[in-house]
Design an enzyme around this catalytic site. Sequence first.
Site, PDB file in Angstrom:
ATOM      1  N   HIS A 167     -42.696 -34.309   6.383  1.00  0.00           N
ATOM      2  CA  HIS A 167     -42.212 -33.342   5.475  1.00  0.00           C
ATOM      3  C   HIS A 167     -42.101 -32.062   6.155  1.00  0.00           C
ATOM      4  O   HIS A 167     -43.032 -31.138   6.046  1.00  0.00           O
ATOM      5  CB  HIS A 167     -43.057 -33.317   4.442  1.00  0.00           C
ATOM      6  N   PHE A 168     -41.349 -31.636   7.165  1.00  0.00           N
ATOM      7  CA  PHE A 168     -40.198 -32.511   7.813  1.00  0.00           C
ATOM      8  C   PHE A 168     -40.612 -32.402   9.214  1.00  0.00           C
ATOM      9  O   PHE A 168     -40.917 -31.059   9.686  1.00  0.00           O
ATOM     10  CB  PHE A 168     -39.034 -32.136   7.364  1.00  0.00           C
TER      11      PHE A 168
END
Length: 152
Positions: free
Chosen positions: A51-52
Amino acid sequence: MSAPFDIHKILRLLPHRYPFLLVDRVVEITPGQEIAAYKCVSINEPFFQGHFPGDPFMPGVLIIEAMAQAGGLMVLEQFPPEELENKLFLFSAIENAKFRRPVRPGDRLDLRCRLLRQKFKVWRIEGKAYVDEQLVAEAELSAAVTERGNRA
């Protein structure tokens, strides 16, 4: 206002453990009324792997969870220690959640919660999260104190 407390007391009050414990320290607390706590957000957090990649930021749902854990500490601190062994503080509602900006590795997520109202075993709490004194997220949280193992 009660004295601040560290991770050892947090671990006595909350059942959460790594990687889901999202409060590192309590800096101010008035049990049952308000709390100021924080979470040091590290690149080593497991959620940053996905993420991410290349642009990591803390998932909003985990910011809400951090606020809820701080609110749980605020509520549970008012119970006598012998009553806490079998108590859990569980979400019942999240309302008016807003996310203002991303929380990134290296940020200190400051958590502030205050009691809006309490009726029977249900607490309604205003939660706000800040980084560098800028509001990053807010929500109204409802939660109930229940007995462990009571899944009704």
